[in-house]
Design an enzyme around this catalytic site. Sequence first.
Site, PDB file in Angstrom:
ATOM      1  N   GLY A 185       0.805  -1.229   0.000  1.00  0.00           N
ATOM      2  CA  GLY A 185       0.000   0.000   0.000  1.00  0.00           C
ATOM      3  C   GLY A 185       0.832   1.271   0.000  1.00  0.00           C
ATOM      4  CB  SER A 186       2.591   3.063  -1.705  1.00  0.00           C
ATOM      5  OG  SER A 186       2.281   2.240  -2.812  1.00  0.00           O
ATOM      6  NE  ARG A 187      -0.358  11.248  -0.749  1.00  0.00           N
ATOM      7  CZ  ARG A 187      -0.667  12.103   0.210  1.00  0.00           C
ATOM      8  NH1 ARG A 187      -1.227  11.681   1.315  1.00  0.00           N
ATOM      9  NH2 ARG A 187      -0.404  13.374   0.070  1.00  0.00           N
TER      10      ARG A 187
END
Length: 223
Positions: A185-187
């Site tokens: 999970g990241s951005r």
Amino acid sequence: MFHREGQKIILLTFFLVVVAVVLADFYVLTDWIRITVQILSILILVSILQFFRNPKRISNKNFNEIHAPVDGKVVVIERVMETEYFKEERLQISIFMSPVNVHVTRYPASGVIKYSKYHPGKYLVAWHPKSSEENERTTVVIRTPKFGDILYRQIAGAMARRIVNYAEEGESVQQGEESGFIKFGSRVDVFLPLNALVAVKLNQKVKGAITCLASLNTYDEEG
């Protein structure tokens, strides 16, 4: 097709799953426990395979558009002060990637890499307001023919522990080409000129190399 960054993890997981399935078959006498162990092992392998999938994307290259660098959901569209490179106000568009999204990062525009830097940091949840400044991250600036300099930032989330960045200063890159990978999970934040015309909405799902995030204000260009 799977991304090269996941090859070692996929092979290791496959080996462990085979071992778990075989050992359960030989040494676990209770049927429901044996079947549960085997099913869970296979589900873990499937999860790893889907995370590192790398679907082929054909980008319709356009100097007048900025394309999404990753798959995910738009969580921020706002004017902010960008303090690392521009040191002035920019238009920020942020895309959050859940563990089920494709995590390949792609160049949002064609141009020349003017800046590429890695920053070690914390692992706040990716949607935290300070994650853009405090988390492990990489910052890349592309000098484009129409938009001038644009910046995108890979940000590690609470689960992500490794960011891969292929961008090298002085390199010419093409819109839609692979530029890196973020594990779990990241951005990704994209910083554009204030006169860019936003083409997406909050909570909209986007596809890397396909979805147009913003286009050029042709009126200003002609004026």
